[in-house]
Each structure stands twice: as C-alpha cells, then as structure tokens.
Design a protein around this motif. Structure first.
Motif, PDB file in Angstrom:
ATOM      1  N   ALA A 149       7.411  -1.595   2.328  1.00 14.49           N
ATOM      2  CA  ALA A 149       8.075  -2.034   1.096  1.00 14.49           C
ATOM      3  C   ALA A 149       8.298  -0.864   0.150  1.00 14.49           C
ATOM      4  O   ALA A 149       9.332  -0.771  -0.522  1.00 14.49           O
ATOM      5  CB  ALA A 149       7.241  -3.122   0.421  1.00 14.49           C
ATOM      6  N   GLN A 150       7.344   0.049   0.106  1.00 10.54           N
ATOM      7  CA  GLN A 150       7.479   1.212  -0.775  1.00 10.54           C
ATOM      8  C   GLN A 150       8.532   2.176  -0.249  1.00 10.54           C
ATOM      9  O   GLN A 150       9.338   2.717  -1.018  1.00 10.54           O
ATOM     10  CB  GLN A 150       6.131   1.926  -0.895  1.00 10.54           C
ATOM     11  CG  GLN A 150       6.123   3.076  -1.881  1.00 10.54           C
ATOM     12  CD  GLN A 150       4.740   3.641  -2.100  1.00 10.54           C
ATOM     13  OE1 GLN A 150       3.780   3.191  -1.488  1.00 10.54           O
ATOM     14  NE2 GLN A 150       4.627   4.610  -2.974  1.00 10.54           N
ATOM     15  N   LEU A 172      -1.503  -2.997   5.013  1.00 11.72           N
ATOM     16  CA  LEU A 172      -1.145  -1.604   4.765  1.00 11.72           C
ATOM     17  C   LEU A 172       0.269  -1.315   5.276  1.00 11.72           C
ATOM     18  O   LEU A 172       1.066  -0.670   4.587  1.00 11.72           O
ATOM     19  CB  LEU A 172      -2.149  -0.670   5.444  1.00 11.72           C
ATOM     20  CG  LEU A 172      -1.897   0.839   5.268  1.00 11.72           C
ATOM     21  CD1 LEU A 172      -1.979   1.216   3.795  1.00 11.72           C
ATOM     22  CD2 LEU A 172      -2.900   1.647   6.088  1.00 11.72           C
ATOM     23  N   GLY A 173       0.575  -1.804   6.473  1.00 15.56           N
ATOM     24  CA  GLY A 173       1.910  -1.617   7.010  1.00 15.56           C
ATOM     25  C   GLY A 173       2.972  -2.266   6.134  1.00 15.56           C
ATOM     26  O   GLY A 173       4.042  -1.690   5.896  1.00 15.56           O
ATOM     27  N   GLY A 190       3.106  -6.106  10.129  1.00 10.58           N
ATOM     28  CA  GLY A 190       3.103  -5.616   8.762  1.00 10.58           C
ATOM     29  C   GLY A 190       4.389  -4.900   8.396  1.00 10.58           C
ATOM     30  O   GLY A 190       4.914  -5.077   7.294  1.00 10.58           O
ATOM     31  N   LEU A 191       4.917  -4.099   9.329  1.00 13.00           N
ATOM     32  CA  LEU A 191       6.169  -3.399   9.066  1.00 13.00           C
ATOM     33  C   LEU A 191       7.308  -4.382   8.836  1.00 13.00           C
ATOM     34  O   LEU A 191       8.141  -4.197   7.945  1.00 13.00           O
ATOM     35  CB  LEU A 191       6.496  -2.464  10.234  1.00 13.00           C
ATOM     36  CG  LEU A 191       5.491  -1.331  10.511  1.00 13.00           C
ATOM     37  CD1 LEU A 191       5.932  -0.525  11.727  1.00 13.00           C
ATOM     38  CD2 LEU A 191       5.329  -0.433   9.301  1.00 13.00           C
ATOM     39  N   GLY A 206      -1.865 -12.552   4.215  1.00 15.38           N
ATOM     40  CA  GLY A 206      -2.094 -11.395   3.351  1.00 15.38           C
ATOM     41  C   GLY A 206      -0.926 -10.439   3.322  1.00 15.38           C
ATOM     42  O   GLY A 206      -0.685  -9.768   2.313  1.00 15.38           O
ATOM     43  N   ALA A 207      -0.160 -10.360   4.427  1.00 18.72           N
ATOM     44  CA  ALA A 207       0.903  -9.364   4.520  1.00 18.72           C
ATOM     45  C   ALA A 207       2.055  -9.653   3.566  1.00 18.72           C
ATOM     46  O   ALA A 207       2.550  -8.743   2.892  1.00 18.72           O
ATOM     47  CB  ALA A 207       1.413  -9.295   5.957  1.00 18.72           C
TER      48      ALA A 207
END
Length: 468
Positions: free
Chosen positions: A427-428, A421-422, A250-251, A386-387
């Motif tokens: 991204a934020q 979530l990661g 995810g990261l 989804g990521a």
C-alpha cells in the motif's frame, strides 16, 4: 462548636485535579475515563444487540418472511435510520461516519470536541443506523464517544493545560476501542500506532492510555463476559513452506486496501453531491437506505449488518468459492454505500468481514493448487482479517493484535505478521494513504472552505459546553 466552613467535596476534587502536572491525578482521571467509556460503549453494544435480536425473534414468532413482517421491518428500519441521520445533521455533523478522523484532528488541536452534542448523537444515532441493518461497525462510535468522555472530564474538572487534555482524550479513544472489541491491547496500540502523528508519547500518556483501556475492558467483561468476541477453532502451526503464500496474500491485499480507500472517498463525494448538505435530502437518503436494508434483512441477511457472523462461517468452510466471491463483491458495495453515506457508524467490523471472505477464497484456491500442503482455508481467513485492516488503516500491529484478541488464534501470529507487513508495504509503495488521514485532510479542507468570509452576516452559534 467549630464555626469554620467546611470545604465542598467538588472543590476538594478540583483542588486536587488543579495539580494536573502531578501524574497521579492524570492517571486517576484516566481510570475514571476508562470506566465511564466502558459503561457507555458496553451499553451501546447491549442496546444494539437487544434491538437486532428482538427483531429477529419477532420475525420468527410471526412465522418468518411474510407481507406483515416485511412491512414492519422495512418501516421500522427506515425510521431508525432516518432518526440517526437526522440527529447527525441537526445537532452534530462531526458525528457522521466513524468519528475517528475528528478525534485525530482534536489531538492535533485542529478540531473541537463538542462532547455535550457528540455523545448523545453518536449513541442514539449509531443505535438507529446500526440497528436498522446498515453495514456499519460499532467501533467508530465507541472510539469517538470514549474520546469525548475524556474531553468531558477535562471540562468538568477545568483542566486547561494541553498535555492533560490531550492525554485524557487519547485515553478515552483507547478505552472506546477496547470496549468495542473486548481487545485492550488493540485499543492501546491503535492510539500509539494509528494515531502516531497526533499522539504525544511520554511515560505519563502511555500509562494513562493503558489504564483507561484496562478499565474499559474490565467493565465490558463484567457485563458481557470474557469469551472471545469471534470464537474460532484453533489452527495448527502453518508449514514454513506455506509462508510465501501468506506473503502473496498480503501483497494482493495492499492493492485491495488502496482501492478500497479511494472508493470510500469517491462514494462520500457522490453522496454529498446527492444531498447537497440539505437536511431533507440527507434524512431522506437515510430513510431510503434503512428501508432498503430492512428488505435485505429478511431476504438477503448476509449482506446486512456488521458481518461478524460471516467470519466463523467462512473459517469453517460453509461457503463455496463462488459464493465467497459474490459475498465479497456484494458486501464491498454495501459497505461503501453505508459508510460513504455519512451515517454514524464505523467500518472496522465490515472490513474484517471483507478481509475474511477474500482470505478464505484465497485459501481455498491455494488448497486446490497445493493439495499436499498442510494448509486450511481458515488460516488464510484469519490472516485476511488483519491484512485488509493493515492496508487501509496502515496500522499492522494493531491489526494483528485485534485479530488475535477477537479470535484467540495465537498460533497464527507468524502468518499474520507476514501478511500484514506485505499489505502495508505494498500500500505504501503504490502511493496509498491511510484511510483516516485522508478523511481528516478532506474534512479540514472542507472546514477551511466553509470558514471563508461570507458576504452576508451569520448568526453566531451556541457551541459553548454546559458549565460544570
């Protein structure tokens, strides 16, 4: 004999709808929006499938790849794509791309919804470009057409209050996505989560969105069946020790999503400098893209189309790691070219394919590093779907629901939660903005520049809708 004149049915309906403050009338209209949007988007899906499957069948009956089949496919793809580009440029420029930023702008009262132009242009133009083999998704056109149906009904029934118009446009958007992916929960959450800055949440509006998504899904399943759109084998529970790998994935996707969004803007700017908003150049680019992807349809089919068929192949381990890397890079380029060109079509499905390819490669590499861990590449492939969606669109819950409804892989909810979530948090943190927010701001800036006073008088345009 009774000489009293009888009230016309249309007047009766309008009198009922005139009390639009009554939630029952809004919910009734949201049902109608869902049904019409479901029929329209399902027909859109059926016609594209007929076109794609018909071409494939014809090529096989003609003996496969030959000079004749290449010539016919290239010419027809060029004509189909040019047709879609021409419709957009000539009749409804707001139908370019996915159209989702236009709907977000409409929900914020910043953009008009010219449904009498958008619906036919998006329907036939999308059939042309997607049917030509360009790397575009069906969900963007479906969302814009669904929202336009909602606005159409507000005009037909003369609903003038902002609350009722807003609710029905949002309901149509949810219905469009639900019908595009056979995913009612994702359609609902897309409006609530991704369009949260524009969506006016209250008990009536959320009920209307839910009803429209349900109605559209019922219509779709009645005509297309109830099975998963992307059937994948069930996966066993992920070992708890492997969850850190999903967080790492995810990261990484967070950075990939931010880079992807920036490349989309750069590509769009490049195409605008190329065609300079001239009709001939714009249509010529469409024809050239259609011809190019016509060749690839026969010689490199994996680089064309939405890429949905690549997802089960990746999950089932049909590609080597080197092939996954090549496919990811090649489809990244083709996705940027097609979406950035201004062709009527979405980017959801191509992004899902990219996420699957990257996730599968990461999973295969992880299996090599940790041979004793009970993991499969398919687990990471589903999480990757989804990521990337979450990192680009910045809607993690929508991404999770979309993947689950598309694949029916309910066992992977926890890895999906961690991965999305990661991706969203990364991204934020690095300063990335949601894709559709960037596209909306870009469109508003161009609209503001175009509306500056001109030294020469302009001929007024006939943009009024047809009177009901």
């Amino acid at each position: 004999m009774n000489t009293q004149p009888t009230e016309q049915p249309t007047k009766t309906i309008r009198r009922f709808i005139s009390y639009h403050q009554n939630p029952i009338s809004v919910l009734l209209l949201s049902t109608i929006v869902g049904i019409i949007a479901g029929l329209l988007c399902t027909a859109f899906d059926i016609v594209i499938d007929w076109l794609v499957n018909g071409r494939s069948t014809w090529v096989k009956t003609e003996g496969g790849v030959s000079a004749l089949t290449i010539a016919v496919v290239v010419i027809t793809s060029a004509l189909l794509s040019a047709f879609g580009f021409f419709l957009v440029k000539r009749f409804a420029p707001e139908a370019a791309g996915s159209g989702i930023p236009e709907i977000e702008g409409a929900l914020d009262n910043l953009k008009p919804v010219r449904w009498w132009r958008v619906i036919p242009v998006k329907f036939f133009g999308g059939i042309g470009t997607i049917g030509a083999g360009l790397v575009l998704g069906r969900e963007g056109p479906s969302v814009q057409m669904g929202a336009s149906v909602g606005r159409m009904l507000t005009d037909l029934f003369r609903i003038n209050d902002d609350e009722g118009r807003h609710t029905l446009v949002a309901s149509g958007a949810a219905a469009g996505l639900a019908a595009a992916f056979n995913a009612p929960l994702a359609g609902i959450m897309f409006v609530v989560e991704e369009m949260r800055p524009q969506f006016k949440y209250n008990l009536i509006s959320i009920k209307a969105v839910m009803i429209a998504a349900i109605a559209a899904t019922v219509v779709y399943r009645s005509l297309q069946g109830q099975g998963a759109m992307i059937p994948l084998p069930a996966h066993s529970d992920v070992p708890l020790t492997a969850l850190a790998l999903f967080l790492l994935l995810g990261l990484i996707f967070g950075f990939v999503g931010v880079i992807f969004n920036r490349l989309v803007i750069i590509t769009m700017d490049g195409f605008e400098r190329l065609h300079q908003h001239k009709t001939g150049r714009f249509v010529g680019i469409g024809a050239l893209l259609g011809a190019s992807f016509g060749v690839m349809l026969l010689l490199l089919p994996k680089l064309t189309g939405e890429g949905v068929e690549l997802i089960p192949n990746s999950v089932n381990g049909n590609f080597a790691l080197s092939m996954l890397a090549l496919l990811f890079m090649a489809r990244l380029i083709t996705t940027l070219i097609c979406f950035g060109s201004g062709a009527p079509g979405g980017v959801f499905a191509p992004m899902l394919a990219l996420g699957t390819l990257f996730g599968t490669g990461f999973g295969m590499f992880s299996m090599h590093l940790f041979p004793n861990m009970e993991i499969t590449a398919g687990m990471f492939a589903v999480a990757g779907m989804g990521a990337l969606f979450a990192a680009t669109v910045r809607a993690p819950i929508t991404g999770i629901l979309l993947v689950i409804e598309l694949t029916h892989n309910y066992e992977l909810i926890l890895p999906l939660l961690i991965t999305t979530l990661g991706a969203t948090m990364t991204a934020q943190v690095v300063g990335g903005k949601p894709l559709y927010s960037q596209l909306l701001q870009r469109s508003l800036a161009k609209q503001k520049a175009a509306n500056k006073p001109s030294p020469t008088p302009q001929k007024p345009s006939s943009d009024a809708p047809p009177k009901p």
